[in-house]
Design an enzyme around this catalytic site. Structure first.
Site, PDB file in Angstrom:
ATOM      1  CG  ASP A 174      -2.046  -0.970   1.100  1.00 46.91           C
ATOM      2  OD1 ASP A 174      -2.098  -1.650   0.048  1.00 46.91           O
ATOM      3  OD2 ASP A 174      -2.859  -1.068   2.034  1.00 46.91           O
ATOM      4  CB  ALA A 175       3.977   2.112   1.787  1.00 38.81           C
TER       5      ALA A 175
ATOM      6  CE1 TYR B  57      -3.231   2.303  -6.509  1.00 39.70           C
ATOM      7  CE2 TYR B  57      -3.810   3.745  -4.684  1.00 39.70           C
ATOM      8  CZ  TYR B  57      -4.086   3.215  -5.933  1.00 39.70           C
ATOM      9  OH  TYR B  57      -5.209   3.626  -6.596  1.00 39.70           O
ATOM     10  CG  ASP B  58      -0.854   5.022   0.307  1.00 38.89           C
ATOM     11  OD1 ASP B  58      -1.829   4.787  -0.438  1.00 38.89           O
ATOM     12  OD2 ASP B  58      -0.784   4.621   1.491  1.00 38.89           O
TER      13      ASP B  58
ATOM     14  CB  SER C 102     -36.726  -8.421 -13.713  1.00 36.93           C
ATOM     15  OG  SER C 102     -37.915  -8.655 -14.407  1.00 36.93           O
TER      16      SER C 102
ATOM     17  CD  GLU D  11     -23.294 -14.692 -15.132  1.00 34.14           C
ATOM     18  OE1 GLU D  11     -23.194 -13.564 -14.617  1.00 34.14           O
ATOM     19  OE2 GLU D  11     -23.982 -14.927 -16.131  1.00 34.14           O
TER      20      GLU D  11
ATOM     21  CE  LYS E  36     -31.304 -12.903  -9.141  1.00 33.14           C
ATOM     22  NZ  LYS E  36     -31.399 -11.969  -8.021  1.00 33.14           N
TER      23      LYS E  36
ATOM     24  CG  ASP F  21     -29.165 -10.414  -2.304  1.00 31.99           C
ATOM     25  OD1 ASP F  21     -29.877  -9.768  -3.093  1.00 31.99           O
ATOM     26  OD2 ASP F  21     -29.567 -10.877  -1.229  1.00 31.99           O
TER      27      ASP F  21
ATOM     28  CD  GLU G 193     -26.876  -7.323  -8.655  1.00 29.75           C
ATOM     29  OE1 GLU G 193     -27.113  -7.180  -9.881  1.00 29.75           O
ATOM     30  OE2 GLU G 193     -27.759  -7.504  -7.805  1.00 29.75           O
TER      31      GLU G 193
ATOM     32  CE1 TYR H 239     -26.558  -8.376 -14.674  1.00 24.40           C
ATOM     33  CE2 TYR H 239     -25.518  -8.449 -12.524  1.00 24.40           C
ATOM     34  CZ  TYR H 239     -26.539  -8.004 -13.351  1.00 24.40           C
ATOM     35  OH  TYR H 239     -27.514  -7.201 -12.844  1.00 24.40           O
TER      36      TYR H 239
ATOM     37  CE  LYS I 264     -27.458 -13.578 -17.222  1.00 22.02           C
ATOM     38  NZ  LYS I 264     -26.521 -12.502 -16.933  1.00 22.02           N
TER      39      LYS I 264
ATOM     40  CE  LYS J  36     -34.026 -15.335  -5.463  1.00 21.12           C
ATOM     41  NZ  LYS J  36     -35.028 -14.307  -5.633  1.00 21.12           N
TER      42      LYS J  36
ATOM     43  CB  CYS K 226     -31.989 -14.739  38.887  1.00 24.15           C
ATOM     44  SG  CYS K 226     -31.398 -16.160  37.943  1.00 24.15           S
TER      45      CYS K 226
ATOM     46  CB  CYS L 283     -31.127 -18.795  41.467  1.00 24.78           C
ATOM     47  SG  CYS L 283     -30.437 -17.131  41.413  1.00 24.78           S
TER      48      CYS L 283
ATOM     49  CB  CYS M 294     -28.286 -13.599  38.205  1.00 23.13           C
ATOM     50  SG  CYS M 294     -28.435 -14.732  39.600  1.00 23.13           S
TER      51      CYS M 294
ATOM     52  CB  CYS N 232     -27.560 -18.672  40.108  1.00 21.90           C
ATOM     53  SG  CYS N 232     -28.515 -18.642  38.573  1.00 21.90           S
TER      54      CYS N 232
END
Ligand code: 9MJ
Length: 785
Positions: A31-32, A34-35, A80, A114, A116, A118, A174, A226, A291, A315, A409, A412, A439, A445
């Site tokens: 990351d360093a 990239y930064d 859909s 594939e 699905k 959500d 998606e 997709y 598909k 589903k 309680c 007890c 309690c 108890c």
């Protein structure tokens, strides 16, 4: 190199790193790095504002908040999908296709399959390779223009990679939130006292709906493509899977589970295979999509009303269902915590019938605004326990009743007391607070007794073979066992009288209990069930203090010298041992036991590592940090001398600041502070400390090879179990953590290592494979059995 060339090069590098990280999940640089590249590009663009382009990696976030979204009419409607819920629906789907195409009933059509996802369906429009518009599906005909939010999603290319793309190309896919990001987001919201999201889908939808793109940018969203919509000024392959693979080459993320199968049998097999993996996936899916793979056949099949005839969503069982709360009851746990549990109208969700769900605490009930009689959304995702995530207020019946915490309680009859909970961040700031209820009955108890004994006998505690939950319940119900010590006093005859026991089994259990009269100190400490003391902390206490006596006496100020023990846990430990009831139970238990061994043979490590300077540094004296403490220690040589010092003497300490002198004078004048520091010093001396001494014992925990290191295990190892690997590392002094962070020193990765390995690579942390690890252990004379 000219600045223009450098800008072009930086953009190309950043786009490539971004693609590897967010699209391929295969980071190429830390990351360093990239930064650093990003900072350099920002700097050059600031110097040459005329060179800033919309597709520059610096331009993902930056647009001003909108006052409203504008409407977008889709050039090609976003359809859909029809749903299949059973195998027969899939067989019918296949039959309809064959008959419409006039093909023989046994023809095996190729289907692209594939998972699905959500999430939220979106449309991304590219002109000459540049992202010009992002829109929601909306009602399929019109959606909302969310371009500036879409641009913030790192896996969305702002500019297509490679070449050969059509002049106008609409990519559909998606937007979703992976599970780990969702959990993190909700944990943050809870910590800040904000509303949480019900599920990852709502979190993704809520994040895309933000008028301020900075908020969207802060949410862990991903895009997976997709299909395509508009395609002009160019052509695409003639098979669906080939189109998707072409999109991947232009920089889009595809689902790695994409497959082409033959016929409906292939579809049903794919469905089963993905269903098996569902809980292990990093994101939520609600089924699989099939598909017809040949685009010419898709064309021939066409559409019926708003859905294509050539595709279907098969589903999975729902992970959320509605049901009613019949009652709220209260359970009592090992430490006496009284927690509410919802008794539900049984409902089939996430593949099982659920009739109970934990409500965690009274704050959770208030947050949900839950009443008995309410209709609620129950969610069971993955293998986590079912949760009540939402109350449907519109369906609340008139007679719905509020939930109140019982005064007594339920098990007890003892009083239930309210305890204030405060959670603090590392810096000590309050991050959350709330009330818990407890309690006060302790071992009188039955519920607490039973849970405490189950914990005591469990594998990581005293490991009493054959003493399972059911037997503990009988022992508690019949009052044969009222405390851990009673276990050791059981006779074979008493055991034989229990349900399901014969002479042999009674003798075996008796022998198993007696065999655990001698255990390692860390096991005993863990077995006591001290609040907030897990295995790791128990081990720290055992290794750091070396004897149960010391653990019992240790002051909170002493305990915080041990690695990873903060003031709150230190106080819990101290309070536990200061409690008279606990003392009596423990003394009784010790009377029955033979020997407590310090498992690794380590001497107390704490005492050897403490100096007067350390002590001064930690006593919260205004103006005194490391260097000041050092100077004071060198000048005065003992705590007594310091406590008796007056302003004149303090001012003689070389280079001590006025602030430090005043801070110390104030501390010395504070009787409470003096009492604390004196008690601490006296305890550290009792525990064997000598001022300014070097570590005396060579084998103390502080000098173990991996002291102060944190290791992580991932994947499976062939030569040993994960627990064995963990034990070896702990023997060498390492802390073994469950997740990789910047603090991790090394990751041991066996086959099947996944996200932890990826994270380690991303953070540039050392990774060992199994052979490296074995060789490493060998250096310390450890060879796995
Ligand atoms: C999802 N949600 O994963 C479609 N989808 O195709 C996949 N949705 C879709 N395809 C046409 N994989 C309309 C919707």
């Amino acid at each position: 190199m000219t600045s223009k060339d450098e800008i072009d090069q930086l953009r190309a590098q950043l786009n490539q790193h971004n693609y590897r990280y967010y699209v391929l999940d295969d980071p190429s640089v830390p990351d360093a790095e990239y930064d650093r590249l990003m900072q350099r590009l920002k700097q050059l663009e600031a110097e040459h504002p005329d060179r800033i382009t919309a597709d520059s990696p610096t331009q993902r976030v930056g647009a001003q908040p909108l006052s409203a979204f504008t409407q977008v009419t889709h050039e090609m409607p976003m359809l859909s999908l029809d749903n299949a819920f059973a195998e027969t629906d899939m067989v019918d789907f296949n039959r309809r296709i064959l008959s419409r195409l006039d093909l023989a009933a046994d023809t095996q059509i190729s289907f692209a399959c594939e998972p699905k996802l959500d999430g939220i369906a979106v449309s991304l429009l590219y002109e000459d390779g540049l992202l010009v518009r992002g829109a929601t599906r909306g009602d399929g005909t019109t959606g909302e223009d969310i371009t500036q939010n879409i641009r913030t999603i790192p896996s969305v290319p702002l500019k297509l990679m490679g070449s050969g793309y059509p002049g106008r190309l609409e990519v559909r896919g998606e937007v979703y939130m992976p599970r780990d990001g969702f959990e993190r987001l909700n944990a943050q919201a809870t910590e800040r006292g904000l509303k949480t999201f019900v599920n990852p889908r709502n979190a993704a939808a809520g994040s895309l709906r933000q008028l301020d793109p900075k908020i969207t940018a802060s949410r862990p969203l991903q895009l997976c493509s997709y299909s395509v919509g508009v395609v002009a000024q160019g052509e695409l392959p003639d098979q669906h899977d080939q189109v998707l693979k072409q999109l991947a080459e232009w920089g889009f993320r595809l689902n790695p589970l994409l497959e082409v199968v033959s016929g409906v049998v292939g579809c049903l097999d794919y469905y089963q295979r993905v269903l098996q993996q569902r809980d292990q996936l990093a994101y939520e899916i609600d089924g699989v999509v099939f598909k017809v793979n040949d685009l010419a056949l898709q064309q021939a099949l066409g559409f019926v009303s708003r859905a294509p005839r050539w595709a279907i969503a098969h589903k999975f069982p729902a992970q959320e269902e509605l049901t009613q709360v019949r009652a709220v009851e209260f359970q009592v746990g090992r430490t006496g915590a009284v927690t509410p549990v919802a008794r539900l109208e049984p409902v089939f969700v996430g593949g099982v019938t659920v009739s109970n769900a934990t409500l965690h605490n009274m704050d959770e009930i208030a947050r949900l605004d839950l009443r008995v009689g309410d209709t609620v959304v129950i969610r069971r995702a993955g293998d986590v326990i079912p949760q009540v995530v939402q109350v449907i207020i519109d369906r609340r019946p008139d007679n719905a009743s509020k939930v109140t915490i019982p005064a007594q309680c339920p098990v007890c009859g003892s009083q239930v007391e309210r305890v204030q909970l405060v959670k603090r961040s590392k810096a000590g700031a309050r991050t959350a607070e709330g009330a818990a209820y407890r309690c006060v009955g302790r071992l009188s108890c039955k519920a607490q007794r039973q849970q405490a004994l189950i914990h005591f006998a469990s594998r990581k505690a005293m490991e009493i073979d054959g003493l399972g939950d059911k037997i503990v319940q009988q022992l508690v119900d019949t009052d044969l066992v009222r405390s851990p010590a009673d276990l050791y006093r059981l006779t074979p005859d008493q055991l034989q009288a229990l349900d399901g026991f014969a002479e042999l089994s009674a003798n075996n259990l008796h022998a198993a209990i007696q065999a655990r009269k001698s255990v390692a100190l860390s096991r005993l400490i863990y077995a006591l069930g001290i609040p907030d003391v897990g295995e790791e902390t128990a081990r720290t206490l055992a290794n750091g203090l070396g004897s149960l006596d010391r653990v019992r006496q240790a002051l909170p100020d002493t305990l915080i010298w041990l690695p990873d023990i903060g003031y709150e846990v230190a106080t819990e430990i101290h309070n536990f041992f200061a409690d008279e009831h606990n003392q009596a139970v423990l003394d009784d238990l010790l009377g029955e036991m033979d020997q407590i061994t310090d498992e690794d043979g380590l001497a107390a490590s704490l005492a050897a590592s403490v100096t007067l300077a350390d002590l001064l540094q930690r006593m919260n004296i205004d103006g005194i940090a490391k260097v000041g403490a050092q100077r004071l220690a060198e000048h005065f040589e003992s705590l007594d001398n310091i406590l008796q010092a007056e302003a004149v003497q303090l001012n003689q300490v070389p280079k001590l600041s006025t602030k430090a002198v005043n801070g110390l004078l104030q501390a010395i004048a504070d009787a409470e502070w003096v009492a604390r520091v004196t008690a601490l010093e006296s305890q550290l001396r009792d525990f064997g400390m000598h001022w300014q001494c070097q570590p005396a014992e060579q084998d103390s925990a502080d000098t173990l090879p991996l002291s102060e290191q944190t290791w992580v295990l991932t994947g499976t190892l062939e030569s040993m179990s994960r627990n064995q690997a963990k034990a070896h590392l702990q023997d060498l002094g390492a802390k073994v953590a469950g997740s990789v962070s910047a603090k991790t020193d090394c990751v041991v990765a066996g086959p099947g290592a996944g996200s932890k390995l990826a994270q380690a690579t991303k953070l540039g942390i050392q990774v060992m494979n199994e052979a490296d690890f074995l060789a490493y252990l060998q250096r310390y004379g450890i060879t796995p059995a």
